[in-house]
Design a protein around this motif. Structure first.
Motif, PDB file in Angstrom:
ATOM      1  N   ALA A  57       0.835  -1.200   0.000  1.00 13.35           N
ATOM      2  CA  ALA A  57       0.000   0.000   0.000  1.00 13.35           C
ATOM      3  C   ALA A  57       0.870   1.250   0.000  1.00 13.35           C
ATOM      4  O   ALA A  57       0.593   2.225  -0.720  1.00 13.35           O
ATOM      5  CB  ALA A  57      -0.922   0.002   1.211  1.00 13.35           C
ATOM      6  N   PHE A  58       1.933   1.224   0.799  1.00 17.11           N
ATOM      7  CA  PHE A  58       2.837   2.375   0.833  1.00 17.11           C
ATOM      8  C   PHE A  58       3.532   2.561  -0.506  1.00 17.11           C
ATOM      9  O   PHE A  58       3.658   3.690  -1.004  1.00 17.11           O
ATOM     10  CB  PHE A  58       3.872   2.197   1.938  1.00 17.11           C
ATOM     11  CG  PHE A  58       4.953   3.253   1.907  1.00 17.11           C
ATOM     12  CD1 PHE A  58       4.681   4.545   2.325  1.00 17.11           C
ATOM     13  CD2 PHE A  58       6.212   2.960   1.418  1.00 17.11           C
ATOM     14  CE1 PHE A  58       5.667   5.526   2.269  1.00 17.11           C
ATOM     15  CE2 PHE A  58       7.184   3.931   1.360  1.00 17.11           C
ATOM     16  CZ  PHE A  58       6.917   5.220   1.790  1.00 17.11           C
ATOM     17  N   PHE A  87      -4.816   3.184   7.993  1.00 17.64           N
ATOM     18  CA  PHE A  87      -3.431   3.206   7.519  1.00 17.64           C
ATOM     19  C   PHE A  87      -3.309   4.057   6.258  1.00 17.64           C
ATOM     20  O   PHE A  87      -2.377   4.849   6.108  1.00 17.64           O
ATOM     21  CB  PHE A  87      -2.947   1.782   7.248  1.00 17.64           C
ATOM     22  CG  PHE A  87      -1.529   1.704   6.751  1.00 17.64           C
ATOM     23  CD1 PHE A  87      -0.460   1.923   7.601  1.00 17.64           C
ATOM     24  CD2 PHE A  87      -1.268   1.423   5.414  1.00 17.64           C
ATOM     25  CE1 PHE A  87       0.844   1.861   7.142  1.00 17.64           C
ATOM     26  CE2 PHE A  87       0.037   1.354   4.948  1.00 17.64           C
ATOM     27  CZ  PHE A  87       1.102   1.577   5.816  1.00 17.64           C
ATOM     28  N   ALA A  88      -4.275   3.923   5.342  1.00 21.82           N
ATOM     29  CA  ALA A  88      -4.241   4.679   4.085  1.00 21.82           C
ATOM     30  C   ALA A  88      -4.371   6.168   4.322  1.00 21.82           C
ATOM     31  O   ALA A  88      -3.896   6.986   3.521  1.00 21.82           O
ATOM     32  CB  ALA A  88      -5.344   4.192   3.149  1.00 21.82           C
ATOM     33  N   ALA A  89      -5.011   6.548   5.445  1.00 21.24           N
ATOM     34  CA  ALA A  89      -5.172   7.970   5.766  1.00 21.24           C
ATOM     35  C   ALA A  89      -3.817   8.634   6.019  1.00 21.24           C
ATOM     36  O   ALA A  89      -3.673   9.849   5.854  1.00 21.24           O
ATOM     37  CB  ALA A  89      -6.078   8.133   6.973  1.00 21.24           C
ATOM     38  N   LYS A  90      -2.807   7.835   6.414  1.00 25.94           N
ATOM     39  CA  LYS A  90      -1.463   8.374   6.643  1.00 25.94           C
ATOM     40  C   LYS A  90      -0.707   8.547   5.326  1.00 25.94           C
ATOM     41  O   LYS A  90       0.316   9.218   5.287  1.00 25.94           O
ATOM     42  CB  LYS A  90      -0.665   7.439   7.557  1.00 25.94           C
ATOM     43  CG  LYS A  90      -1.314   7.172   8.909  1.00 25.94           C
ATOM     44  CD  LYS A  90      -0.495   6.146   9.683  1.00 25.94           C
ATOM     45  CE  LYS A  90      -1.168   5.763  10.983  1.00 25.94           C
ATOM     46  NZ  LYS A  90      -0.405   4.712  11.715  1.00 25.94           N
ATOM     47  N   ASP A 145      -8.051   7.790  -3.855  1.00 24.36           N
ATOM     48  CA  ASP A 145      -9.286   7.045  -4.091  1.00 24.36           C
ATOM     49  C   ASP A 145      -9.122   5.625  -3.585  1.00 24.36           C
ATOM     50  O   ASP A 145      -8.219   4.906  -4.025  1.00 24.36           O
ATOM     51  CB  ASP A 145      -9.618   7.038  -5.593  1.00 24.36           C
ATOM     52  CG  ASP A 145     -10.877   6.232  -5.898  1.00 24.36           C
ATOM     53  OD1 ASP A 145     -11.825   6.302  -5.111  1.00 24.36           O
ATOM     54  OD2 ASP A 145     -10.883   5.522  -6.928  1.00 24.36           O
ATOM     55  N   LEU A 146      -9.987   5.208  -2.645  1.00 27.61           N
ATOM     56  CA  LEU A 146      -9.906   3.870  -2.053  1.00 27.61           C
ATOM     57  C   LEU A 146     -11.284   3.214  -2.068  1.00 27.61           C
ATOM     58  O   LEU A 146     -12.270   3.823  -1.658  1.00 27.61           O
ATOM     59  CB  LEU A 146      -9.380   3.952  -0.616  1.00 27.61           C
ATOM     60  CG  LEU A 146      -9.420   2.652   0.202  1.00 27.61           C
ATOM     61  CD1 LEU A 146      -8.499   1.604  -0.428  1.00 27.61           C
ATOM     62  CD2 LEU A 146      -9.000   2.918   1.652  1.00 27.61           C
ATOM     63  N   THR A 147     -11.331   1.974  -2.534  1.00 29.82           N
ATOM     64  CA  THR A 147     -12.553   1.176  -2.545  1.00 29.82           C
ATOM     65  C   THR A 147     -12.243  -0.174  -1.900  1.00 29.82           C
ATOM     66  O   THR A 147     -11.169  -0.736  -2.133  1.00 29.82           O
ATOM     67  CB  THR A 147     -13.060   0.956  -3.985  1.00 29.82           C
ATOM     68  OG1 THR A 147     -13.286   2.226  -4.599  1.00 29.82           O
ATOM     69  CG2 THR A 147     -14.355   0.157  -4.005  1.00 29.82           C
TER      70      THR A 147
END
Length: 435
Positions: free
Chosen positions: A144-145, A182-185, A190-192
């Motif tokens: 993800a990172f 985690f993605a908020a950091k 765009d996340l689904t």
């Protein structure tokens, strides 16, 4: 190919209109089902030849599998089939009536992280798979990172193997909430999140009856409709010259064209342009493709540009707008993903650098920090980068690069480092600053 017709999607592209192309990469940990998911997409969209399916069925039977192992459709290397893992990046193509797709099936093992970077570097969207039984693991966060670092515009988290947790809504929401936090950091525009079973095809092409609590689209429905046109940079004209075309015939002596791929922006005949690094200006006389002249060129078209003036232009030069030019810099701040297992990156190291169509040599002036992809902690005491490690460095090149920040332009902001003694690619880099 299978004679069963794929059902026409609602709102499919009208006949005669060119469909757009979505490039997406799979990512995730080992055994999360990436190859099975791609095999399921190919199977359910009737994108397989009969002999391909027969070969997979035969291998599955020989291995003693109780089902047709669709993962074998992408695990093409013999070592991959024998070990049941993905090593290389496998590219597959399929299409529906609404959109064309190119898939990059990337490895999940940590030692093949560099292969995942290769597959995701040109992707419009990344599918990150997690096993519903295990939840998020280190590789899930790492990938993800990396997708965030590589500026992949769209992320889809597929919570796979939901059938093995009895289609539990609580399990799905716990994983979804943890990943969203985690993605908020990261910088994820765009996340689904989709609950699926790649093995059985639930929520892949059609909505599953096993998830009445899930109100979102099936995976293919989302892939067909995710909006990617606005992801491309159509503002900054960047045309790296790859090749200068001169006539081979003695009867044609006044032709000079500059071939390459449009990195960003829109080019039209009559536009005023500037050539870097010389700074000379001219106007576009014509834009030509293999099929003839066109009225405009935009990314990722490969075209030949002709100018009204005779200007000394060679491979590695760049055509842009006079009032919108990239930086011309020899000192570069960049994030580096190190890919060499034999030698680490250390300050003072010298490498060849390949940036768009320009090649040069570079020296590592300094290592600012090494990044922990799990905690996002910066280790400013680090003295080197090992295999698959990421850090921020300062480079000095022998000739100026015509560069933008990677966040603005993935083509003119990306580069690779090459070990000149072995000719191996040792790093992928993303330019952060050119001052």
């Amino acid at each position: 190919m299978s004679t069963t017709a794929f059902p026409v999607a609602e709102g499919a592209a009208p006949e005669g209109r060119a469909m757009d192309l979505l490039r997406f990469a799979t990512a995730g940990s080992v055994d999360d089902g990436k190859s099975t998911l791609i095999g399921r997409l190919l199977y359910d969209t009737k994108s397989l030849f009969t002999d391909q399916l027969a070969a997979v069925e035969a291998v599955s039977a020989a291995r003693g599998d109780e089902y047709t192992n669709l993962a074998l459709l992408t695990d093409g290397l013999r070592a991959e089939r024998e070990q049941g893992i993905t090593i290389d990046v496998a590219y597959r193509y399929f299409a529906t009536p609404r959109r064309k797709f190119i898939i990059a099936d990337t490895p999940g093992h940590i030692q093949y992280t560099r292969n995942m970077v290769t597959g995701a570097s040109t992707a419009d969207l990344a599918l990150i798979l997690v096993d519903a039984r295990k939840g998020l693991v280190e590789q899930s966060r790492r990938h993800a990172f990396l997708c965030s670092l590589l500026r992949v515009p769209h992320l889809v988290l597929c919570v796979n193997k939901m059938d093995l947790v009895d289609w539990s809504q609580d399990v799905f929401e716990r994983i979804s909430d943890e990943f969203t936090a985690f993605a908020a950091k990261l910088e994820v525009p765009d996340l689904t999140v989709v609950p699926i079973s790649a093995l059985h095809g639930d929520n892949i092409v059609t909505r599953s009856e096993h998830t009445p609590w899930y109100e979102g689209p099936s995976l293919l429905h989302h892939l067909e409709r995710v909006h990617i046109a606005s992801d491309r940079n159509l503002v900054d004209v960047r045309f790296p010259v790859q090749y200068v075309i001169r006539p081979q015939s003695t009867t044609v002596t006044d032709y000079r064209g500059y071939a390459g791929q449009v990195a960003s922006g829109v080019l039209k005949p009559g536009d005023e342009v500037m050539v870097l690094p010389s700074g000379f200006t001219s106007r576009i006389a014509a834009i030509e493709t293999a099929d003839g002249p066109v009225a405009e060129a935009f990314p990722p078209m490969s075209v030949t540009v002709r100018l009204t003036d005779e200007i000394d232009i060679s491979r590695g030069d760049l055509i842009c707008r006079p009032n919108n030019a990239p930086a011309v810099a020899q000192d570069i701040e960049a994030m580096i993903c190190w890919m060499d297992e034999s030698q680490p990156l250390r300050p003072g190291g010298k490498y060849a650098i390949k940036h768009t169509t320009r090649s040069a040599r570079t020296v590592v002036r300094g290592l600012h920090y090494r990044l922990d992809v799990n905690s996002l902690h910066r280790d400013e005491t680090a003295t080197e980068l090992g295999l698959n490690e990421i850090g921020r460095v300062r480079l000095r090149t022998t000739v100026p690069l015509l560069a933008d920040e990677y966040r603005r332009n993935r083509t003119t902001g990306g580069f690779i480092l090459i070990d000149e003694t072995t000719n191996r690619t040792v790093a992928a880099g993303m330019i952060v600053d050119t001052n």
